[in-house]
Structure formats: C-alpha cells, structure tokens
Design an enzyme around this catalytic site. Structure first.
Site, PDB file in Angstrom:
ATOM      1  N   GLU A   1     -33.040 -15.402  -8.578  1.00 55.37           N
ATOM      2  CA  GLU A   1     -32.306 -15.109 -10.095  1.00 55.37           C
ATOM      3  C   GLU A   1     -32.210 -16.377 -11.085  1.00 55.37           C
ATOM      4  O   GLU A   1     -32.717 -16.010 -12.014  1.00 55.37           O
ATOM      5  CB  GLU A   1     -30.428 -14.497  -9.870  1.00 55.37           C
ATOM      6  CG  GLU A   1     -30.479 -13.346  -9.238  1.00 55.37           C
ATOM      7  CD  GLU A   1     -30.925 -11.745  -9.787  1.00 55.37           C
ATOM      8  OE1 GLU A   1     -31.946 -12.109 -10.911  1.00 55.37           O
ATOM      9  OE2 GLU A   1     -31.835 -11.102  -9.502  1.00 55.37           O
TER      10      GLU A   1
ATOM     11  N   SER B   1      25.925  17.053  11.125  1.00 57.90           N
ATOM     12  CA  SER B   1      26.738  16.787  11.688  1.00 57.90           C
ATOM     13  C   SER B   1      25.806  15.329  12.170  1.00 57.90           C
ATOM     14  O   SER B   1      26.394  14.302  12.811  1.00 57.90           O
ATOM     15  CB  SER B   1      27.332  17.171  13.547  1.00 57.90           C
ATOM     16  OG  SER B   1      27.546  18.298  13.105  1.00 57.90           O
TER      17      SER B   1
END
Length: 692
Positions: free
Chosen positions: A94, A365
């Site tokens: 590149e 409860s």
C-alpha cells in the site's frame, strides 16, 4: 531595423519582467496559503479518530455472549498485538515509503500522473496510507475535487498531530476487507477464525490483498485471484527486505482454511441478562447510547454460562407449556454480589420485559426474615414466645380493623417461638411483631438490606404487601448469607474502550451493615423450613423440598393470591425465584403454586454439583444450644425432639424443659397432679407439624 529590434526587445523584457513579478507574487501567495493552511491545521488540533465499532459483551470466562449491531463488524486491535507479517505486507503493497513521507508521496504522485497520461485513463493510484485513513475517517468515497482537497487537509492534520504508528494502527483498524468486516481484527476473525496477532505469513499476505478490491480479491469471491494477489504481495515483501525468497514458496504452498463466518452472530445467550447489562451501562455508568452501540467497548460481566444454562433449562423443564405463568430468577454470589444467572421470562422473542429486573411484585412471606432480623435487633430471640390465634387488630387513629389469616386458617392456638413462626410462616406472629416494633421499623430495615422499592407503613407490610423486584430480594438475602456485609447486585466487572483503556472497574465493597451475630442467627433460623421429617412430622413451608436437597440451605417461601416466591441460599450462592402472571391474575391451580419452589430447589442442586458442602459458620458472639421446640427451653436428655438453635451470647434460654421428665408411678401421683392423656386427635395441628 535596429530601432524595431530594440523596441521588440524592450517589449519582451517588460513582458518577462511582469511575468517574473507575477510568478513571485503567485509564489508568495502560495507560500502564504500553505503557511495559512498549516497554521489553521495546527490551530484546529488533532482530528477525532473515533469510528463506529461493535461493542462486545463477555461472560465471566471471557466468552463473547453478544455484541452491538450497527451493520458493521469492527473490533479495535492495538498495533503491537497485530501480526508483524500483516503490518509488513500492508506497508509493502500500500505505501512502502510510509515512514519516510509526510503524508504525501510526491514521487509516487508524479509516477501515477505519468502512467495515467500514457494510458489516457486512471490506471494507478498514489494515495498514501495516511490519505486512505483520512478518507476512511472523515470522507465519502466520491471522486470529486472537493473531496480530494478535504482529504489533503485531513491528511495534513493527521500527520501533524499523530505518530506514524498511531496512523498505521488506525488505518489497519478502519480499512474495509469485505463481507461487513471493517479493520484487520474483524477480517481476521471472519476469514480465518483467529485474532490478527495469530496470522501466519500466508494468511497475512492474503488478507493484505483484499482491500484493493474486496469483491474481487476476497478468497470467498475468487480463490484464484486471491492467490494471485497474494503472490504479488509476497514478492514485494521480499524486494523490500521483509522476508526471504524461500518464504514466498512456503507461504504459497501453505494450506489455508477459510472460515467465512463472523464469530459473534449469535445473541441468544442470556438475552434478558444482556438487556440488563445495556441498561446498567446507560443508567449506572452514564454512557450514552452511541457509545454503547458503536464505541467498540469490551464489557466484562459476571455471567456464569453453566449456571445460566442450568437456570434456563430448569425453567423450561418445570413450567408447563400449557400455562401462561411467567417467571423471574436471579442467582448471585453473596460475597461479591456478582449475578451468575438471570432469567427474565420464559421466551425473550415473545416478550422482552425483564421480570427479574423490572417487575415489582408482592414478596409475601419472603419479607419475614428481614422483619425478624429487626426483631432480633430489638431484644427478640429465636425462642421469644408469641401467641398465635385468630386475631383482629383495632387501631386508635381511625384506621380500619385488620384481621390477618394463616394459610388454610390453621393456628397454634397457643404460644410459639420465633423460630417456629418463621418455619411455619405464621402470619399472626409476624403482624404482632411488626406492630410491636412500630411500622416504620420494617420500612427502615428493608432499606438497610438494599431494597429501594417503596414500602407502605401498614400492618400488612409484615406479610409482604409492598412490591419489590426479584433482584432486590436476592441482594437482601445475600447480606444474610455473607454475615451482614454491604453487597449490591453486580452485572459488570469492567469496561474497556476501543483502545483497551479501562473506563470502569467494579470495586467490591466490604462495609459491614448488619450485625454479624444477628445476621447469622437469622440465617440459621431460615434453615428451619427444610428440617427433615422427625417423629413422622415435618415443618410446613419446606416440606415438599426436604427430600430433594442434599446440603444445608437457608430459605423462605412466600405467596400471595397473585405471586409465588422461593428464595434461599447456601454460603456459596443465593437464588430468588418468582412465578406469576404478568397481569396480576390470581393463581388458582395447585400446580402453579409450587413452580417457584421446584425451580429453586432443582437449580440450587444443579448449581452446587461439584462444589464442597459448606455449612453456615457461626461468628463470634453466638452460642448454639439444643432447644425443645414446643417450649422454647433448653432440651433435656428426655426430650424426644431437640433442635440446635443459635442465639446471641447471653440471650440463650437458661431454663430446662420440664415437659418430658420421668413421670411418677401412678400410685405415687397425687390426685391434683393427675392429667388426662390426650389422644392423637386432641393434639393441635401445629404440634403435629412441628415436632422436631
């Protein structure tokens, strides 16, 4: 003739002089323009380098269980963690002068321009890595002069403000490799099923060739073209001195396995838990939606994949497919608060409402252990006796009368201990205790246990009539399990940004909130609901579970007309389970009323397999004595039933039970001492159900 020549010379000289001065002016303007651009670029400072990246959610073992979905797969990798071969291959093909130029390769630009002129077409590119990175970050890919000028300006800004390695790292993490993979890490995982740091030379050289034309050079599009491009890159790497000539043939002959699948496509794992994590990122860590979805975060969570699977399987196994009843389950480590498993409903696809986190339901409860902890703080002991019988409470302030009832309207019709009241879930004992302490006491105690849901100061609060969340109950019980230390439910242990920097890390708190001795006494009382059958009888609320459990647990069940609960713990794990209907429909079927207990018991047993059996260790300041349950007094060797019960030191009974002392012979008994024997039918129901 000479005059005309002289005039012509002077005219030409004037023209050249004007042209020279015009060139100087243009040069000056150009220099000023360049200087102005550079100054402006410097004033603007470094451009932001953030790009949309997928955020990952991990279980406690590092397994990815989910990710954000923004249409692009992006995972940031640091340059030092990437394959050196990939870096070399990328630079070679590149931008081989990347580390020498200042963002623009003028020699390459001139060569490309000459090649284009010869071919009378665009045949060769001259963009450097920095220019491509600028384009990827800030610009669309249209071919216009405006875009090219902006690209040049961003290139200048990048080169002025970032190092070459930072630019290269950014480029490799943003370049498109096809098939939705942005960046080398995502591409490496997609094509080869491995991290970029694990790539071989053959894989790296093939991957580096894809960005030139992902639809052409992808090995999934054309393996032949991909191999051809790979050979060019390997040859270039050799010419640039990165590899030896022999490496070319080795790489070309290497057998490469192409996966062609993104690793995190599945988000079916613990979907309710994942939703809870995203909610925590937003509401607790205050991260914005964009950062959560596209910030490239790595979110490390507390989820235990094995326990999560157990929880989901247990829910599916126990809930009837013919019933619409729903469930919520939370399992936590009581020492750290880490949520190990979470189920928010039966089917996430049908309903994403998280019943473990979002639903506020009456706990029944299951609130009583918190009440009895408050009672212990105020002078009660496990042996404190209160009369249980049908009772109507009347108030001086004009409030309506209140007449609570026990389950199936069964009462002791006599005095019972707190230890018995908890195991039997006696409502009369609970309401009397609640009113004796003051209705604000339980409200304050609930907050102390980390429950933030609003509590109403009413007599029925003792029976769990103010709603709470499943995760809140799990957190509250964790404090009883860990000796009273502050612990809040934790879903996230650590969050890293896309650079790997830690932006959040959970710190375990160790503040002591409850009194250790009272927390232990409460927890030990809660083991009573699982007491096994003795003398043919058993306790009520845990009787259906006793034979299924193989180790010590403490717990409490709870039920209202519309809600069914079971919550409890070992020293290693706390689990809370709720079942009921979303719309508050009354639970009518007997089978629907036991789902919570069955799910809890099966999950706890599965989750503890392979773990050492641990009992509840008594802390300093407590003493264990054997109690005769009916009298609440110290048991003698003649008492047929006795139970080890813990007290805060100094509060244990000192009187011995006299109910089971050897009887005098009938001839020696005094008339006044004679008592008529009671048949089994005359024994109250309570005595039958609570003969330890």
């Amino acid at each position: 003739m000479e005059i005309m020549t002289d005039q012509r010379f002077r005219k030409t000289f004037k023209y050249l002089r004007a042209l020279f001065f015009a060139a100087l002016i243009m040069l000056g303007i150009s220099i000023l323009l360049v200087i102005g651009i550079l100054v402006y670029a410097k004033v603007l400072g470094p451009p932001p380098l953030t790009v949309p990246q997928s955020s990952l959610i991990m279980a406690d073992d590092g397994t990815v269980i989910g990710e954000s979905h923004n249409g692009e797969k992006r995972y940031w990798a640091r340059l030092e963690d990437m394959s050196p071969e990939l870096i070399s291959a990328t630079i070679a093909i590149e931008d081989k002068s990347f580390y020498e130029h200042n963002g623009f390769d003028y020699k390459r630009i001139a060569g490309a321009a000459l090649a284009d002129l010869k071919a009378m077409a665009k045949v060769q590119g001259a963009s450097t890595i920095t220019q491509q990175y600028a384009r990827n970050l800030f610009l669309a890919h249209e071919k216009t002069w405006k875009r090219k000028l902006r690209e040049a300006f961003y290139t200048i800004r990048l080169e002025m403000n970032y190092t070459k390695d930072e630019i290269l790292e950014g480029y490799l993490n943003t370049i498109y490799y096809g098939n939705g993979a942005y960046g080398a890490q995502a591409a490496s995982q997609f094509y080869f099923g491995k991290d970029t740091g694990e790539l071989t030379l053959a894989e790296a050289s093939m991957l580096a060739g894809i960005p030139k034309g992902p639809s052409i050079y992808s090995p999934l599009s054309s393996l032949e073209k991909a191999k051809s491009r790979q050979k060019i890159i390997l040859t270039t790497m050799h010419e640039d001195g990165y590899i030896q000539k022999a490496d070319i043939e080795t790489a070309l002959n290497e057998q490469i396995t192409i996966i062609g699948e993104h690793p995190h496509n599945q988000t079916e794992t613990a979907p309710y838990f994942q939703d809870a994590v995203r909610s925590a990122l937003k509401n607790q860590l205050k991260l914005d939606e964009r950062t959560i979805e596209t910030g490239g975060l790595k979110v490390y969570t507390t989820l235990d994949l094995k326990q999560q699977k157990m929880a989901e399987d247990t829910v599916e196994k126990n809930l009837s497919s013919e019933s619409d009843i729903q469930t919520g389950l939370v399992a936590m480590d009581p020492k750290t608060g880490h949520v190990k498993a979470l189920v928010g409903g039966r089917d996430y696809e049908k309903s994403s409402f998280n019943r473990a986190i979002q639903a506020v339901r009456q706990p029944g409860s299951t609130i009583k252990p918190l009440l009895y902890y408050a009672a212990l703080e105020n002078g009660f002991t496990p042996a404190t006796m209160v009369r249980s019988e049908p009772t109507t409470f009347r108030f001086d302030d004009g409030r309506a009368e209140y007449s609570p009832h026990n389950f199936n309207s069964k009462y002791a019709d006599g005095e019972i201990t707190m230890m018995q009241a908890l195991a039997l879930s006696d409502n009369i004992y609970a309401v009397k205790t609640h009113l004796f302490l003051g209705e604000d006491t339980l409200v304050d105690t609930v907050k102390k246990f980390g429950i933030s849901s609003e509590m109403a100061e009413v007599p029925s609060l003792a029976l769990g009539t103010s709603g709470i969340r499943v995760i809140e109950l799990a957190g509250a019980y964790s404090m009883l399990a860990n000796g009273g230390k502050d612990v809040s439910p934790v879903l996230i242990t650590k969050v890293e940004n896309h650079k790997g920097e830690i932006i959040y890390e959970n710190k375990n708190r160790t503040e002591q909130i409850l009194k250790p001795d009272l927390a232990f006494v409460t927890a030990h009382m809660m083991t009573g609901i699982f007491d096994r059958r003795l003398n043919g009888y058993t306790s009520v609320t845990g009787s259906t579970l006793s034979d299924e459990l193989t180790r010590p647990y403490a717990g409490k069940s709870g039920s209202t007309e519309t809600d069914s609960w079971m919550a409890g713990f070992s020293p290693q794990l706390v689990t809370a389970v709720w079942t009921g209907y979303d719309q508050g429909q009354k639970i009518e079927l007997a089978a629907d009323k036991v789902y919570a207990k069955d799910i809890w018991a099966e999950f706890m047993e599965e989750a503890h397999k392979g773990l050492p059996v641990k009992g509840f260790k008594s802390p300093k300041g407590t003493v264990g004595v054997y109690i005769e349950p009916e009298s609440g007094l110290l048991a003698t060797q003649n008492c047929p039933v006795k139970r080890l019960t813990y007290f805060v030191s100094g509060t244990e009974p000192t009187e011995y039970c006299s109910s089971h002392l050897p009887q005098y012979e009938e001839s020696e008994q005094k008339p006044d001492d004679h008592k008529e024997e009671r048949s089994e039918e005359d024994v109250p129901w309570f005595r039958k159900f609570f003969r330890w």
